[in-house]
Enzyme design. Sequence first.
Site, PDB file in Angstrom:
ATOM      1  N   GLY A  31       0.799  -1.218   0.000  1.00  0.00           N
ATOM      2  CA  GLY A  31       0.000   0.000   0.000  1.00  0.00           C
ATOM      3  C   GLY A  31       0.830   1.266   0.000  1.00  0.00           C
ATOM      4  O   GLY A  31       2.031   1.241  -0.238  1.00  0.00           O
ATOM      5  N   TYR A  32       0.158   2.393   0.281  1.00  0.00           N
ATOM      6  CA  TYR A  32       0.729   3.731   0.133  1.00  0.00           C
ATOM      7  C   TYR A  32       1.267   3.839  -1.297  1.00  0.00           C
ATOM      8  O   TYR A  32       2.438   4.114  -1.540  1.00  0.00           O
ATOM      9  CB  TYR A  32       1.811   4.007   1.183  1.00  0.00           C
ATOM     10  CG  TYR A  32       1.859   5.482   1.556  1.00  0.00           C
ATOM     11  CD1 TYR A  32       0.852   6.047   2.332  1.00  0.00           C
ATOM     12  CD2 TYR A  32       2.878   6.317   1.111  1.00  0.00           C
ATOM     13  CE1 TYR A  32       0.856   7.392   2.654  1.00  0.00           C
ATOM     14  CE2 TYR A  32       2.893   7.672   1.435  1.00  0.00           C
ATOM     15  CZ  TYR A  32       1.876   8.194   2.207  1.00  0.00           C
ATOM     16  OH  TYR A  32       1.895   9.536   2.518  1.00  0.00           O
ATOM     17  N   GLU A  35       3.505   5.653  -8.343  1.00  0.00           N
ATOM     18  CA  GLU A  35       3.554   5.277  -9.763  1.00  0.00           C
ATOM     19  C   GLU A  35       4.319   3.985 -10.029  1.00  0.00           C
ATOM     20  O   GLU A  35       4.136   3.361 -11.069  1.00  0.00           O
ATOM     21  CB  GLU A  35       4.146   6.423 -10.594  1.00  0.00           C
ATOM     22  CG  GLU A  35       3.171   7.564 -10.799  1.00  0.00           C
ATOM     23  CD  GLU A  35       3.861   8.827 -11.277  1.00  0.00           C
ATOM     24  OE1 GLU A  35       4.575   8.758 -12.297  1.00  0.00           O
ATOM     25  OE2 GLU A  35       3.694   9.864 -10.627  1.00  0.00           O
ATOM     26  N   HIS A  37       4.030   1.219  -8.123  1.00  0.00           N
ATOM     27  CA  HIS A  37       2.964   0.213  -8.011  1.00  0.00           C
ATOM     28  C   HIS A  37       2.026   0.302  -9.210  1.00  0.00           C
ATOM     29  O   HIS A  37       1.590  -0.716  -9.762  1.00  0.00           O
ATOM     30  CB  HIS A  37       2.129   0.441  -6.748  1.00  0.00           C
ATOM     31  CG  HIS A  37       2.902   0.398  -5.459  1.00  0.00           C
ATOM     32  ND1 HIS A  37       3.157   1.516  -4.713  1.00  0.00           N
ATOM     33  CD2 HIS A  37       3.458  -0.638  -4.783  1.00  0.00           C
ATOM     34  CE1 HIS A  37       3.827   1.183  -3.620  1.00  0.00           C
ATOM     35  NE2 HIS A  37       4.030  -0.122  -3.639  1.00  0.00           N
ATOM     36  N   GLY A 147       8.198  -5.580  -9.006  1.00  0.00           N
ATOM     37  CA  GLY A 147       9.086  -4.529  -9.503  1.00  0.00           C
ATOM     38  C   GLY A 147      10.552  -4.916  -9.375  1.00  0.00           C
ATOM     39  O   GLY A 147      10.952  -5.543  -8.394  1.00  0.00           O
TER      40      GLY A 147
HETATM   41  P1  AMP Z   1       5.844  -2.646  -1.746  1.00  0.00           P
HETATM   42  O1  AMP Z   1       4.494  -2.026  -1.576  1.00  0.00           O
HETATM   43  O2  AMP Z   1       6.976  -1.707  -1.445  1.00  0.00           O
HETATM   44  O3  AMP Z   1       5.961  -3.990  -1.091  1.00  0.00           O
HETATM   45  O4  AMP Z   1       5.998  -2.930  -3.302  1.00  0.00           O
HETATM   46  C1  AMP Z   1       5.052  -3.696  -3.992  1.00  0.00           C
HETATM   47  C2  AMP Z   1       5.567  -3.972  -5.377  1.00  0.00           C
HETATM   48  O5  AMP Z   1       5.795  -2.741  -6.063  1.00  0.00           O
HETATM   49  C3  AMP Z   1       6.918  -4.715  -5.383  1.00  0.00           C
HETATM   50  O6  AMP Z   1       6.906  -5.684  -6.424  1.00  0.00           O
HETATM   51  C4  AMP Z   1       7.899  -3.618  -5.666  1.00  0.00           C
HETATM   52  O7  AMP Z   1       9.079  -4.064  -6.300  1.00  0.00           O
HETATM   53  C5  AMP Z   1       7.098  -2.729  -6.605  1.00  0.00           C
HETATM   54  N1  AMP Z   1       7.665  -1.375  -6.618  1.00  0.00           N
HETATM   55  C6  AMP Z   1       7.878  -0.571  -5.553  1.00  0.00           C
HETATM   56  N2  AMP Z   1       8.479   0.568  -5.939  1.00  0.00           N
HETATM   57  C7  AMP Z   1       8.663   0.490  -7.276  1.00  0.00           C
HETATM   58  C8  AMP Z   1       9.235   1.344  -8.262  1.00  0.00           C
HETATM   59  N3  AMP Z   1       9.763   2.517  -7.952  1.00  0.00           N
HETATM   60  N4  AMP Z   1       9.270   0.910  -9.539  1.00  0.00           N
HETATM   61  C9  AMP Z   1       8.745  -0.310  -9.869  1.00  0.00           C
HETATM   62  N5  AMP Z   1       8.185  -1.154  -9.000  1.00  0.00           N
HETATM   63  C10 AMP Z   1       8.136  -0.770  -7.714  1.00  0.00           C
END
Ligand code: AMP
Length: 279
Positions: A31-32, A35, A37, A147
């Site tokens: 969450g939070y 772009e 995500h 990501g």
């Molecule tokens: P998180 O909410 O931080 O656990 O991230 C969820 C998903 O979003 C994961 O697969 C991350 O790698 C991806 N993600 C987070 N930040 C980015 C970014 N700047 N560019 C691409 N994917 C991202």
Amino acid sequence: MQIVSTVAEVRTQVKAWKREGLTIGFVPTMGYLHEGHASLMKCARERCDKVVASIFVNPMQFGENEDLDSYPRDLDADAKLCEEIGVDLIFHPEPGEMYEDGFCSFVDMNGLTKELCGKSRPVHFRGVCTVVCKLFHIVTPDCAFFGQKDAQQLAVIRRMTKDLNMDIEIVGCPIVREADGLAKSSRNTYLNEEERRAALVLSRAVFLGQRLVGEGATSAEALITAMKAEIEKEPLARIDYVEAVSMETVEKVETIEKNVLVAMAVFIGTTRLIDNFIV
Ligand code: AMP
């Protein structure tokens, strides 16, 4: 768009879609949303008939002194972004829905987690693998989107999926950056103005590394030394690691060649940020 909080509700909806022969794309998040995500959700939207996103700050992947309690949360803003992109279902469980009393089964990994973030966050990948495995069983997607920002996580999930014969295509998506280069992250919100400026040292080091590789650098040691020297110019930065590893095994390499991951974690003040590039 539906927002549901129980495993049973996800299962009922996914089963109905599958009866219609529709494919499911899945984007797990904490969450939070930003772009980065959104780029995963858009990719899922293009490739699959239905898109499920999970929003769950998974307690199991945080160490004792980490930021579980302060991790930013904003379900209303997240729901708005998902709706705009065309997400069909958000799964937003409470911790008790995911980890019932007596929970004691885990997915652990022997390889791939010893280096990089696994070194400084010893319980992290056990938490990630366990929750992603559970989410895969709940959502039963055809494709799941991760990501490259969390490159070690992407390698770990690919390996887990292969080792445990999960019939899910893992799609990796490129890092989305702010206009000035900083990789987008929910944790960027922790930075004050001065730290936000200092945080640019990560992307500067990444771009320097990419330039040196482009110019023919092949020694991992020399590359890492040059990138560390760039980071050390910034007084607010404290290096956790800068390493070159195989993207497949996440073991250190001496020579920079195709499929090498050059990754870093750097504290800016008390905020730990990561960035990387893949050769
Ligand atoms: P998180 O909410 O931080 O656990 O991230 C969820 C998903 O979003 C994961 O697969 C991350 O790698 C991806 N993600 C987070 N930040 C980015 C970014 N700047 N560019 C691409 N994917 C991202």
